[in-house]
Design a protein around this motif. Structure first.
Motif, PDB file in Angstrom:
ATOM      1  N   GLU A 112       0.819  -1.208   0.000  1.00  0.00           N
ATOM      2  CA  GLU A 112       0.000   0.000   0.000  1.00  0.00           C
ATOM      3  C   GLU A 112       0.855   1.262   0.000  1.00  0.00           C
ATOM      4  N   GLU A 113       1.892   1.289   0.852  1.00  0.00           N
ATOM      5  CA  GLU A 113       2.745   2.463   0.947  1.00  0.00           C
ATOM      6  C   GLU A 113       3.583   2.648  -0.323  1.00  0.00           C
ATOM      7  N   ILE A 114       4.109   1.550  -0.848  1.00  0.00           N
ATOM      8  CA  ILE A 114       4.916   1.632  -2.074  1.00  0.00           C
ATOM      9  C   ILE A 114       4.055   2.057  -3.248  1.00  0.00           C
ATOM     10  N   ALA A 115       2.819   1.559  -3.285  1.00  0.00           N
ATOM     11  CA  ALA A 115       1.910   1.938  -4.364  1.00  0.00           C
ATOM     12  C   ALA A 115       1.629   3.435  -4.339  1.00  0.00           C
ATOM     13  N   LYS A 116       1.547   4.004  -3.140  1.00  0.00           N
ATOM     14  CA  LYS A 116       1.293   5.441  -3.018  1.00  0.00           C
ATOM     15  C   LYS A 116       2.463   6.243  -3.603  1.00  0.00           C
ATOM     16  N   LEU A 117       3.682   5.868  -3.243  1.00  0.00           N
ATOM     17  CA  LEU A 117       4.855   6.547  -3.787  1.00  0.00           C
ATOM     18  C   LEU A 117       4.975   6.346  -5.287  1.00  0.00           C
ATOM     19  N   SER A 118       4.672   5.136  -5.713  1.00  0.00           N
ATOM     20  CA  SER A 118       4.779   4.823  -7.141  1.00  0.00           C
ATOM     21  C   SER A 118       3.758   5.607  -7.948  1.00  0.00           C
ATOM     22  N   SER A 119       2.545   5.708  -7.453  1.00  0.00           N
ATOM     23  CA  SER A 119       1.505   6.430  -8.187  1.00  0.00           C
ATOM     24  C   SER A 119       1.782   7.925  -8.228  1.00  0.00           C
ATOM     25  N   ALA A 120       2.644   8.382  -7.316  1.00  0.00           N
ATOM     26  CA  ALA A 120       3.029   9.791  -7.314  1.00  0.00           C
ATOM     27  C   ALA A 120       4.214  10.064  -8.233  1.00  0.00           C
ATOM     28  N   GLY A 121       4.793   9.011  -8.827  1.00  0.00           N
ATOM     29  CA  GLY A 121       5.925   9.181  -9.739  1.00  0.00           C
ATOM     30  C   GLY A 121       7.242   9.385  -9.037  1.00  0.00           C
ATOM     31  N   ILE A 122       7.332   8.989  -7.764  1.00  0.00           N
ATOM     32  CA  ILE A 122       8.535   9.208  -6.976  1.00  0.00           C
ATOM     33  C   ILE A 122       9.581   8.129  -7.217  1.00  0.00           C
ATOM     34  N   LEU A 123       9.149   6.926  -7.590  1.00  0.00           N
ATOM     35  CA  LEU A 123      10.053   5.780  -7.700  1.00  0.00           C
ATOM     36  C   LEU A 123      10.265   5.367  -9.144  1.00  0.00           C
ATOM     37  N   LEU A 124      11.465   4.895  -9.438  1.00  0.00           N
ATOM     38  CA  LEU A 124      11.750   4.288 -10.739  1.00  0.00           C
ATOM     39  C   LEU A 124      12.139   2.821 -10.593  1.00  0.00           C
ATOM     40  N   GLY A 125      12.947   2.496  -9.605  1.00  0.00           N
ATOM     41  CA  GLY A 125      13.366   1.116  -9.423  1.00  0.00           C
ATOM     42  C   GLY A 125      14.480   0.699 -10.363  1.00  0.00           C
ATOM     43  N   TYR A 126      14.814  -0.586 -10.296  1.00  0.00           N
ATOM     44  CA  TYR A 126      15.867  -1.144 -11.149  1.00  0.00           C
ATOM     45  C   TYR A 126      15.315  -1.490 -12.540  1.00  0.00           C
ATOM     46  N   PRO A 127      16.176  -1.589 -13.529  1.00  0.00           N
ATOM     47  CA  PRO A 127      15.723  -1.960 -14.876  1.00  0.00           C
ATOM     48  C   PRO A 127      15.032  -3.318 -14.936  1.00  0.00           C
ATOM     49  N   ASP A 128      15.348  -4.240 -13.988  1.00  0.00           N
ATOM     50  CA  ASP A 128      14.726  -5.571 -14.021  1.00  0.00           C
ATOM     51  C   ASP A 128      13.353  -5.603 -13.364  1.00  0.00           C
ATOM     52  N   GLY A 129      12.831  -4.425 -12.982  1.00  0.00           N
ATOM     53  CA  GLY A 129      11.492  -4.372 -12.416  1.00  0.00           C
ATOM     54  C   GLY A 129      11.434  -4.546 -10.910  1.00  0.00           C
ATOM     55  N   THR A 130      12.576  -4.605 -10.239  1.00  0.00           N
ATOM     56  CA  THR A 130      12.604  -4.730  -8.783  1.00  0.00           C
ATOM     57  C   THR A 130      12.917  -3.378  -8.158  1.00  0.00           C
ATOM     58  N   ILE A 131      12.679  -3.298  -6.851  1.00  0.00           N
ATOM     59  CA  ILE A 131      12.967  -2.065  -6.141  1.00  0.00           C
ATOM     60  C   ILE A 131      14.170  -2.228  -5.220  1.00  0.00           C
ATOM     61  N   GLY A 132      14.670  -3.443  -5.127  1.00  0.00           N
ATOM     62  CA  GLY A 132      15.824  -3.701  -4.268  1.00  0.00           C
ATOM     63  C   GLY A 132      15.437  -3.654  -2.803  1.00  0.00           C
ATOM     64  N   ARG A 133      14.445  -4.418  -2.420  1.00  0.00           N
ATOM     65  CA  ARG A 133      13.834  -4.314  -1.095  1.00  0.00           C
ATOM     66  C   ARG A 133      14.830  -4.510   0.045  1.00  0.00           C
ATOM     67  N   SER A 134      15.828  -5.352  -0.145  1.00  0.00           N
ATOM     68  CA  SER A 134      16.768  -5.642   0.943  1.00  0.00           C
ATOM     69  C   SER A 134      18.050  -4.830   0.859  1.00  0.00           C
ATOM     70  N   ASP A 135      18.185  -4.009  -0.180  1.00  0.00           N
ATOM     71  CA  ASP A 135      19.382  -3.191  -0.319  1.00  0.00           C
ATOM     72  C   ASP A 135      19.400  -2.088   0.734  1.00  0.00           C
ATOM     73  N   ARG A 136      20.554  -1.482   0.902  1.00  0.00           N
ATOM     74  CA  ARG A 136      20.676  -0.342   1.805  1.00  0.00           C
ATOM     75  C   ARG A 136      20.285   0.940   1.069  1.00  0.00           C
ATOM     76  N   ILE A 137      20.075   2.008   1.845  1.00  0.00           N
ATOM     77  CA  ILE A 137      19.791   3.308   1.240  1.00  0.00           C
ATOM     78  C   ILE A 137      20.769   4.321   1.806  1.00  0.00           C
ATOM     79  N   THR A 138      21.277   5.202   0.946  1.00  0.00           N
ATOM     80  CA  THR A 138      22.249   6.208   1.361  1.00  0.00           C
ATOM     81  C   THR A 138      21.537   7.519   1.691  1.00  0.00           C
ATOM     82  N   GLN A 139      22.269   8.394   2.341  1.00  0.00           N
ATOM     83  CA  GLN A 139      21.743   9.724   2.632  1.00  0.00           C
ATOM     84  C   GLN A 139      21.371  10.445   1.341  1.00  0.00           C
ATOM     85  N   GLY A 140      22.235  10.345   0.340  1.00  0.00           N
ATOM     86  CA  GLY A 140      21.977  11.024  -0.923  1.00  0.00           C
ATOM     87  C   GLY A 140      20.729  10.518  -1.604  1.00  0.00           C
TER      88      GLY A 140
END
Length: 783
Positions: A112-140
């Motif tokens: 639900e939360e990811i869908a909200k961000l996605s519908s707002a055009g905030i996310l692009l994700g990886y070229p393979d269609g994943t968002i990298g759920r277990s990856d880390r996130i940097t300050q930048g």
């Protein structure tokens, strides 16, 4: 106000990374507590009363585990909670964002939360269609996502001033059918076109005497509308040239075919010559040469963009098929032409180097130039086409010229034949059949995301407007540009030049010796406003015939083109006509010409929203005032600074001063580099440095003029500035422009430029906690 500082160093690091794909990570990434602390501060203007408990729900035991490294999916959930009420993307936001993207690795509890961000055009994700759920996130990466939310909301001047001023327009924006973009410039272009249409419609009501400018305008427009006649003719008007190319078997025969094309229609494609002022002696016209031209820009070849390659190959193949080749043979020719053009592109100058006189000014004696092309009779070509009356050729791109020489040999006759055919078909595509025109439209649509088509009337009018600007301009200026406006703008320019002198004399980094030379350049600067003092009469003897008299769009265009080129050739070695303009009177633009040391402002841009006699002075200063000062600043950017007060490439700097200047240029490059233009697309500081210097100088000077007003309204100034840069375009065009346009993206021109001036901070109460805040010691300026 937010209580955190968006540190410039982090911002620059962030913007240099492809954060939209979330593809680069720090080894450790942020902790849950660090993400929460950042978001509490980042969202406090948007979500009052937000608490840490709202962001971190904790585990079953109630533990927040703030020291635990956060996963990407967890950080995105916290981001969504920090901004629970996101605006729905409209207009421009729908065009530039990847809205409602689907990701294959989102767990059910997060959908639900990811869908909200996605519908707002905030996310692009990886070229393979994943968002990298277990990856880390940097300050930048977290800051980049937050800034996209700031842009979507557009409610805070200190976080995204461009969106704050233009949000309503951006949300309601549309792009007309067949166009790649819209904006303040485009809207004024359309208004000017309506004015020109009124002129043409009035002219069509009357029979005009043969040879008059009115007759030429109406008959050219009539032939541009006559698609039926062009379809009946097919490619017959150029069939003789195509047949001559097809019969070629040797390099000599190739030379002859190219010479015939050049002498009869100026459509030769194996050599690119031009005549303009000699950069080292700008009072005399010289001959310039580059090499074999390519169908796309350099980056489109060397970047390895497979999508662009396939679109271009498809277009080339279609052209060869329309010329009568079988599909298999057409594909083979297309691939050969692409391979050749890719090698030519790789050898050529980068875009940011092309205006550098130290790169483009390479004079060759005739003997040296002939030796550059041992297999191709280049000097014979020059003599046969009226370019033999010179003792030197200035080669503008040595790498391209040498690579062209490698191809102009007997071993490459077949690919050169294919190249000549493709070049001819491209040049003639708008002049012949609808099939050829549609092939060009399909290429543009696929390459740049253009939707719909213009009407034939619009196409005919735009072609008439661009082709007969010298004839239409005189009528347009008389009808739509007042002497009052001309005098007012001339007065503004004089004031700006005086202010610029004062600014130069007050510089603490430049010696008195160099200052004196800079002021001399200002004092000798020519100013052209509205329209030329004398109209260009190149077309006075050109015959333009309507269809019923045997005329066609092709024949008329060739006659017009030949007239301009022959006049250019005749000027070789003669004095430069300094009264000539490089733009049409109704063009919505302005320019600085370093070879003439002149600034030029056509009547087309001297209208609202850029200039309005009824507007507040501050609003005019932020719009046309900024444009005027911007063009003056080009005399002192990284390119214009190489020319003296007479327009000659001549070093007027002391060595020490120029070293300081180069350090300041580097600061400007770094300041504008890597800024996200739209999700996944970034500004290039090196490519855009000349225009960024002009923007900075233009704003500094126009703000100084504004400061002379009684109780200046700086909000009107800055909002007038931001409004003229409102624009919307397809993602494809936005991406393309970051690789070829020397101007920063409009949003960057606004947000990044205003953040250097204290008046902006004071007018809007910008504090160190706002996203656009830049510490005083980190701000950049030159002039």
């Amino acid at each position: 106000m937010k209580r955190f500082a968006l540190v410039l160093a982090l911002m620059l690091m962030l913007m240099s990374m492809p954060v939209t794909a979330l593809a680069q990570e720090a080894e450790q990434g942020l902790t849950r507590g660090e993400v929460a602390d950042y978001l509490l501060l980042a969202a406090d203007d948007y979500t009052p009363g937000l608490t840490k408990e709202d962001l971190i729900k904790g585990y079953g035991s109630g533990q927040h585990l703030e020291d635990q490294r956060v996963t990407r999916i967890e950080a995105l959930i916290m981001l969504s909670r920090a901004f629970p009420k996101l605006s729905s993307p409209k207009g421009n936001d729908l065009r530039i964002g990847k809205v409602n993207g689907m990701f294959t690795d989102v767990p059910s509890w997060a959908k639900e939360e990811i869908a909200k961000l996605s519908s707002a055009g905030i996310l692009l994700g990886y070229p393979d269609g994943t968002i990298g759920r277990s990856d880390r996130i940097t300050q930048g990466q977290l800051e980049a996502l937050t800034k996209r939310i700031y842009a979507l909301q557009g409610t805070n001047a200190g976080d995204d001033f461009y969106e704050y001023v233009n949000k309503k327009w951006l949300n309601e924006s549309v792009i007309e059918a067949g166009e790649p973009m819209n904006g303040a410039f485009v809207e004024l272009v359309r208004q000017n076109e309506k004015n020109i249409k009124n002129i043409v419609d009035d002219l069509l009501q009357t029979k005009h005497s043969p040879g008059s400018k009115e007759q030429k305008i109406t008959d050219f427009y009539t032939t541009a509308l006559d698609l039926e006649h062009r379809n009946e003719q097919g490619i017959a008007p150029i069939q003789g040239y195509l047949d001559a190319i097809e019969k070629v078997g040797t390099l000599d025969e190739l030379f002859a075919a190219n010479l015939k094309l050049e002498k009869e229609a100026n459509f030769g494609s194996l050599a690119s010559f031009g005549v303009m002022a000699d950069a080292k002696n700008s009072s005399v016209n010289a001959l310039y040469f580059s090499g074999i031209a390519t169908g796309m820009d350099k980056n489109s070849y060397v970047s390895g963009d497979e999508r662009k390659k396939q679109i271009y190959l498809k277009y080339l193949t279609k052209l060869f098929v329309l010329a009568g080749d079988k599909e298999a043979q057409a594909k083979k020719q297309a691939e050969a032409v692409y391979a050749m053009e890719k090698e030519l592109a790789a050898a050529s100058l980068d875009v940011h180097e092309q205006g550098d006189v130290n790169k483009y000014y390479n004079p060759y004696t005739m003997e040296q130039f002939a030796a550059l092309y041992p297999s191709f009779a280049m000097t014979k070509l020059m003599k046969e086409t009226g370019l033999g009356q010179t003792d030197k050729v200035i080669v503008t791109d040595v790498g391209l010229a040498k690579k062209s020489a490698e191809y102009l040999s007997s071993s490459h006759v077949d690919v050169l034949k294919s190249y000549m055919k493709a070049s001819l078909l491209m040049k003639a595509s708008t002049m012949l059949t609808d099939e050829l025109a549609q092939a060009a439209k399909a290429f543009t649509a696929e390459m740049y995301g253009v939707e719909g088509e213009k009407s034939q009337q619009d196409i005919a009018l735009q072609l008439t407007t661009s082709t007969l600007s010298d004839l239409l301009g005189e009528i347009y200026a008389e009808a739509y540009f007042s002497k009052e406006a001309k005098q007012d703008v001339e007065s503004m320019v004089k004031q700006f030049i005086e202010v610029y002198k004062k600014r130069i004399m007050a510089l603490d980094w430049m010696s008195d010796q160099t200052k004196a030379k800079a002021v001399k350049k200002l004092e000798k600067m020519t100013v052209k406003i509205g329209y030329p003092d004398q109209w260009n009469d190149t077309l006075k003897d050109v015959k333009i015939a309507p269809p019923e008299q045997g005329g066609s769009l092709l024949s008329n265009l060739v006659a017009i083109n030949n007239a301009y080129i022959e006049k250019q050739k005749a000027s070789l070695g003669k004095s430069v006509d300094k009264g000539q303009w490089m733009m049409s009177v109704y063009e919505v633009n302005a320019y600085y010409n370093p070879l003439n040391n002149e600034i030029v402002f056509p009547a087309g841009i001297l209208q609202a929203p850029f200039y309005d006699l009824k507007a507040k002075p501050e609003a005019n200063l932020g719009a046309i005032g900024m444009v005027i000062a911007h063009e003056i600043s080009h005399a002192f950017d990284n390119l214009g600074s190489s020319y003296d007060e007479n327009g000659n490439a001549n070093n007027w700097w002391t060595t020490e001063d120029y070293e300081k200047f180069e350090k300041k240029l580097q600061s400007v490059i770094e300041f504008y580099d890597g800024i996200e233009v739209i999700p996944g697309v970034y500004n290039q500081g090196k490519l855009t440095v000349s225009e960024n210097v002009a923007d900075l100088g233009g704003m500094a000077a126009s703000l100084q003029v504004a400061s002379m007003l009684s109780k200046p309204d700086y909000k009107s100034y800055f909002e007038g500035y931001a409004a003229i840069w409102r624009s919307t375009m397809t993602r494809e065009i936005a991406h393309y422009l970051t690789t070829v346009d020397t101007h920063s993206a409009n949003k960057v021109r606004v947000n990044r430029t205003v953040s250097n001036f204290k008046e902006f901070y004071e007018a809007y109460g910008i504090e160190s906690t706002d996203a656009l805040y830049v510490a005083p010691e980190e701000r950049v300026s030159i002039w």
